[in-house]
Design an enzyme around this catalytic site. Sequence first.
Site, mmCIF file in Angstrom:
data_model
loop_
_atom_site.group_PDB
_atom_site.id
_atom_site.type_symbol
_atom_site.label_atom_id
_atom_site.label_comp_id
_atom_site.label_asym_id
_atom_site.label_seq_id
_atom_site.Cartn_x
_atom_site.Cartn_y
_atom_site.Cartn_z
ATOM 1 N NE ARG A 160 39.316 61.399 32.181
ATOM 2 C CZ ARG A 160 40.448 61.855 32.724
ATOM 3 N NH1 ARG A 160 41.614 61.494 32.236
ATOM 4 N NH2 ARG A 160 40.423 62.629 33.771
ATOM 5 C CB SER A 209 32.280 61.565 32.674
ATOM 6 O OG SER A 209 32.675 61.976 33.951
ATOM 7 C CD GLU A 280 35.342 60.430 30.231
ATOM 8 O OE1 GLU A 280 35.220 61.669 30.318
ATOM 9 O OE2 GLU A 280 35.718 59.716 31.173
HETATM 10 C C1 FAD Z 1 30.661 55.674 39.086
HETATM 11 C C2 FAD Z 1 31.732 55.831 38.020
HETATM 12 C C3 FAD Z 1 32.718 56.780 38.186
HETATM 13 C C4 FAD Z 1 33.707 56.938 37.221
HETATM 14 N N1 FAD Z 1 34.664 57.892 37.404
HETATM 15 C C5 FAD Z 1 35.649 58.041 36.493
HETATM 16 C C6 FAD Z 1 36.691 59.018 36.690
HETATM 17 O O1 FAD Z 1 36.729 59.751 37.669
HETATM 18 N N2 FAD Z 1 37.651 59.130 35.730
HETATM 19 C C7 FAD Z 1 37.667 58.338 34.613
HETATM 20 O O2 FAD Z 1 38.574 58.471 33.795
HETATM 21 N N3 FAD Z 1 36.693 57.404 34.412
HETATM 22 C C8 FAD Z 1 35.700 57.235 35.312
HETATM 23 N N4 FAD Z 1 34.722 56.300 35.106
HETATM 24 C C9 FAD Z 1 34.715 55.528 33.838
HETATM 25 C C10 FAD Z 1 35.466 54.192 33.907
HETATM 26 O O3 FAD Z 1 35.483 53.674 35.220
HETATM 27 C C11 FAD Z 1 36.907 54.313 33.397
HETATM 28 O O4 FAD Z 1 36.965 54.757 32.056
HETATM 29 C C12 FAD Z 1 37.634 52.963 33.489
HETATM 30 O O5 FAD Z 1 38.997 53.163 33.223
HETATM 31 C C13 FAD Z 1 37.085 51.909 32.545
HETATM 32 O O6 FAD Z 1 37.713 50.709 32.887
HETATM 33 P P1 FAD Z 1 37.023 49.300 32.620
HETATM 34 O O7 FAD Z 1 38.021 48.273 32.962
HETATM 35 O O8 FAD Z 1 35.712 49.208 33.307
HETATM 36 O O9 FAD Z 1 36.840 49.355 31.060
HETATM 37 P P2 FAD Z 1 35.522 49.031 30.225
HETATM 38 O O10 FAD Z 1 34.481 50.033 30.543
HETATM 39 O O11 FAD Z 1 35.177 47.604 30.365
HETATM 40 O O12 FAD Z 1 36.052 49.313 28.757
HETATM 41 C C14 FAD Z 1 36.364 50.626 28.323
HETATM 42 C C15 FAD Z 1 37.184 50.531 27.027
HETATM 43 O O13 FAD Z 1 38.446 49.939 27.323
HETATM 44 C C16 FAD Z 1 38.639 48.745 26.570
HETATM 45 N N5 FAD Z 1 39.364 47.806 27.429
HETATM 46 C C17 FAD Z 1 39.084 47.450 28.694
HETATM 47 N N6 FAD Z 1 40.021 46.613 29.166
HETATM 48 C C18 FAD Z 1 40.897 46.421 28.159
HETATM 49 C C19 FAD Z 1 42.102 45.650 27.997
HETATM 50 N N7 FAD Z 1 42.593 44.908 28.994
HETATM 51 N N8 FAD Z 1 42.733 45.695 26.805
HETATM 52 C C20 FAD Z 1 42.256 46.441 25.786
HETATM 53 N N9 FAD Z 1 41.131 47.188 25.872
HETATM 54 C C21 FAD Z 1 40.475 47.177 27.045
HETATM 55 C C22 FAD Z 1 37.236 48.286 26.211
HETATM 56 O O14 FAD Z 1 37.250 47.463 25.070
HETATM 57 C C23 FAD Z 1 36.536 49.620 25.998
HETATM 58 O O15 FAD Z 1 36.819 50.156 24.716
HETATM 59 C C24 FAD Z 1 33.720 56.120 36.062
HETATM 60 C C25 FAD Z 1 32.727 55.136 35.909
HETATM 61 C C26 FAD Z 1 31.737 54.991 36.876
HETATM 62 C C27 FAD Z 1 30.686 53.929 36.694
#
Ligand code: FAD
Length: 293
Positions: A160, A209, A280
């Site tokens: 993660r 999480s 996380e």
């Molecule tokens: C209902 C639910 C279930 C979930 N289940 C899981 C799961 O099973 N496993 C898991 O690992 N996660 C899970 N997550 C957490 C989340 O979805 C993941 O971590 C996901 O990968 C985050 O992606 P995001 O694009 O929304 O990033 P964001 O939440 O928008 O950003 C997260 C981080 O990534 C950075 N970031 C985002 N995009 C970029 C980019 N293009 N370049 C550089 N930095 C960037 C941001 O600056 C920040 O630091 C869950 C979330 C929810 C709401």
Amino acid sequence: MKIEHDVPLARYTTLGTGGPARLFARPETLAELEEALGIAEREGVRVAVVGLGSNLLAADEGVDRLVLRLAGELSAISVAGERVTTGGGATNAVVLHRARDAGLGGFEFACAIPGTTGGGVWMNAGAYGGDFSQVLERAFVVTAAGSGWLTPDELGLTYRRSALTDGQVVAQVELRLVPRPPEEIKAVVSELQARRKAAQPTNKRTFGSVFKNPRHELTSGRMLEACGLKGHRIGGAQISPMHANFIENAGGATSADAVELMIEARRRALEGYGVELEHEVRFLDLAELPPAR
Ligand SMILES: Cc1cc2nc3c(=O)[nH]c(=O)nc-3n(C[C@H](O)[C@H](O)[C@H](O)COP(=O)(O)OP(=O)(O)OC[C@H]3O[C@@H](n4cnc5c(N)ncnc54)[C@H](O)[C@@H]3O)c2cc1C
């Protein structure tokens, strides 16, 4: 490319919290992304990227940054042979559909991860035994100083997390998948989604999480449940009555409410199990949590 001012980040996070971003832009091409990073550097403003905001807690007071949301070409998807190339802003759900239609498997683990591929690389997101490091060939990372393709090793993907830092933008992601019949992919996805729905609050505003799983026989969720925290509420934020490693926006929550809950959860886990839980969820301009003791 338009630069907007004072855009509320609550609109861009799945928890629905976070104050205004001082500057906000949606670059649609590599040239626009480079332009945005150049502007930030000249103005001395730090950059942050928001994907779907599904793992992000942003300061209620606002963020003194240029916040970028990748769009247009930077969220497009193409398939060639067994390789799927996506913009960093492409959502996992759409990538999975495109891969399935092309008869390519291996990305099914992402079916319940509501993020973008850029966010997935940043977090090395994963579930059900799979994660980005297992399917990622390379990612194109752009900074104000230059750009280049990085391999999973160079990205430092571990549980993660990655070694990426502020100002490094994942603009493109190349996934190497494997041939698999679409019907088989569909069946696996249905099964994983049903498991998810049975165990986690999928119809609430959360950020996934809260804590990583510790080196302990209990997961974070089981440990916090045993601490009696299910349903515990501070302000508008509540520990999910369904799964104790989730915080829900139960109405009018702020990021500060969620942080207070996290502090309380860490205190109780340390008291009950001697474990210092590590969060996380990513903090955007929020102070780090104080020591649990
Ligand atoms: C209902 C639910 C279930 C979930 N289940 C899981 C799961 O099973 N496993 C898991 O690992 N996660 C899970 N997550 C957490 C989340 O979805 C993941 O971590 C996901 O990968 C985050 O992606 P995001 O694009 O929304 O990033 P964001 O939440 O928008 O950003 C997260 C981080 O990534 C950075 N970031 C985002 N995009 C970029 C980019 N293009 N370049 C550089 N930095 C960037 C941001 O600056 C920040 O630091 C869950 C979330 C929810 C709401």
